[in-house]
Every structure is written in structure tokens, then in C-alpha cells.
Design an enzyme around this catalytic site. Sequence first.
Site, PDB file in Angstrom:
ATOM      1  N   CYS A   1      -6.652   7.145   4.790  1.00  0.00           N
ATOM      2  CA  CYS A   1      -6.024   7.273   6.109  1.00  0.00           C
ATOM      3  C   CYS A   1      -6.398   8.612   6.753  1.00  0.00           C
ATOM      4  O   CYS A   1      -6.231   9.668   6.132  1.00  0.00           O
ATOM      5  CB  CYS A   1      -4.506   7.151   5.997  1.00  0.00           C
ATOM      6  SG  CYS A   1      -3.672   7.313   7.603  1.00  0.00           S
TER       7      CYS A   1
ATOM      8  N   GLN B   1       0.840  -1.197   0.000  1.00  0.00           N
ATOM      9  CA  GLN B   1       0.000   0.000   0.000  1.00  0.00           C
ATOM     10  C   GLN B   1       0.874   1.245   0.000  1.00  0.00           C
ATOM     11  O   GLN B   1       1.812   1.353   0.795  1.00  0.00           O
ATOM     12  CB  GLN B   1      -0.930   0.040   1.218  1.00  0.00           C
ATOM     13  CG  GLN B   1      -1.917   1.207   1.121  1.00  0.00           C
ATOM     14  CD  GLN B   1      -2.819   1.346   2.330  1.00  0.00           C
ATOM     15  OE1 GLN B   1      -2.348   1.695   3.399  1.00  0.00           O
ATOM     16  NE2 GLN B   1      -4.110   1.080   2.155  1.00  0.00           N
TER      17      GLN B   1
END
Length: 327
Positions: free
Chosen positions: A109, A78
Site C-alpha cells: 500500500c 488483508q
Amino acid sequence: MLKDYIKEISIGDVKLNNNVFLGPMAGVTDIPFRKICRKFYPGLTFTEMASSKAMEYDSKKTEKLLEIMPGERPSAVQIFGSNKEVIKNTILKLNQNEDIDIININMGCPAPKLVKNGDGAGLLLDLKNVEEIIKEATQVSQKPITVKTRKGFDDTRITAVEVAKICEFYGIEQMIVHGRTREEYYSGKADLDIIKKVKENVGIQVIGNGDIIDVESANHMFEYTGCDGIMIARGACGNPWIFKSILDGQDYIPSMEERYCIILEHINQSLDYDKENPRQAMLKMRKHIAWYLKGLSGSTKIKDLVNRTDDIEEVKNILEQYFKKME
């Protein structure tokens, strides 16, 4: 029944044995933790989130975050960033790594230091940039690209369906949706309605994420949203057995001996991984030990003792004596 939802799936030409994934978590899903979880057969594991900008500067620390261990394939890394050119260059580098099968771009995030730079969930404030990043990524990648996003930035900016449609338009085959906004962080309950809505509005694979902690919550995610797979993150902390539970269709409760053996193995794996800095390995393990012991009788005192020492042998002795009493 939960077993009816468990199936083999493919992302591009990458075949996965099942559709139950371990999600990426910064500071958590390093190689030792992924090794432990892999013992219980998740269909896919992800590296910790890595900065595309740091990759551009050949950061050794970032390169280590993206390491794939032997036996971990199929594998996924990621990355995060908000500059399409930087992300493009990162993907060109990752193309050269034959150990990496899938590249996931983080667009969810909630960490303030990312959001203030327009990274992670900060991207949800600029869908034009989201589109440009996805367009560049899909044009240069030789590996399947997936995207992880959230419900939206806040309750006034719900963007999951729009992001999914952009992904579909540019040929991305799978996206992961966490059912909370950035402003919610990890509070409250994940909104399964938004995951269901995304699934109803696009033809690509949708992976449901948020509040999956046992067989019941996994079954509910599948049944309610119609998602193609599930991703477990915090629910696996101290509970790597959750993958076995879901794949078997019944909650698995490890014996005290098994729990102790897994903790010990995790400690040893961490020491081996960070052998040049054993103190760092021990500091990382403190949170894992706390998760493994959560809810066990008398564990508060043991966690306190573990947090008071940097001596790994003393930690092992504390745990050995505790589990002997628990047998």
C-alpha cells in the site's frame, strides 16, 4: 485465448473455482460491494485492509472490516503492519475465525500514513523485517498466508523478486504483484516485465495485478507474464461485470436497465450494512454511483445532483428519472 488461462486453483487446502480475484481496496471493498461483485463469480474476494495494531486493541471498527458475509467463502482478509509480534498476535486471533480461509499480508500500500510507519510499501525498505514477519506469520497461522507487494519502493529499489524468494523459502504458496513502485502510486502503466520476472524466478503461484480493465488487458497479463491468476481492483469499480467478461472471454456490456438495477441493489445493500448510520452509507455510495455512471451521456449533471443531497430517496428518484430517459 483467455479461456485457456482460466482455471481452478488451490491455496493450501482452499480450493477456488477460478483464478480471477477481486482485490482489496481501502474504503471500497466493504461487504455491499463484495456482494455485488460476487454476483459475477470472481474466484476470491478480499476484505478491506485492516490494521494489525488496531486488532491488538480489539478495535470494533477494524473487526467490522474483517467480517465475512454468508456465502462469501472461500474468503480472504488483508492485514497490514510492520511489527512481527503484533502481526503474529493478529494471526492467532484470526485463526479462531472459521469464516476466514486465507490471510493476506499487505506489503504494497502506497498511502503516506502507512509508509511513514514502515507499513504497507514501507516494508520494502527493510527486507530483513519482511523476512521476520513472513517467518512469524507462517509459523503460527493455521490458514494459508499470501502476500501482496509492489514492484519495489522506487526505481532504485526494485524488490519484488527478493520478496517472492523470501515467501517461497518460508512456504508461502502465493504472492500478488502489482507492477508499479510505491513512488508511482497508480500513475503511468503497470510494469508487466516485473511480474513476468517474479514468475520466472520462483515456483510459487504469482498473481498479476495492475491495469486490468477488460478482456484484452486480462488476456495480455496472462499471456505476457505467465502468471497463475489475476487480481482486479480499480477495474471493478463501477464495473462488477468485468468478472463475467473475463470468465466468458468477451467483454460484457450491461443494458441500462441492468446497470440501474445493480446501482439500486448496491444502494440498498449499503443502507442495510450501515443501517445505524444511513448518511454514512450514502456518502460511501457517492463514489460508487459516479463510477457506475462514468462515460454515460449526461452523467456529469446527474453525479453533481447526487453529490448535493444526503436524502437517499431523492438520490433514488434522480437515478430513476435519469435511467428512464436513457432507455
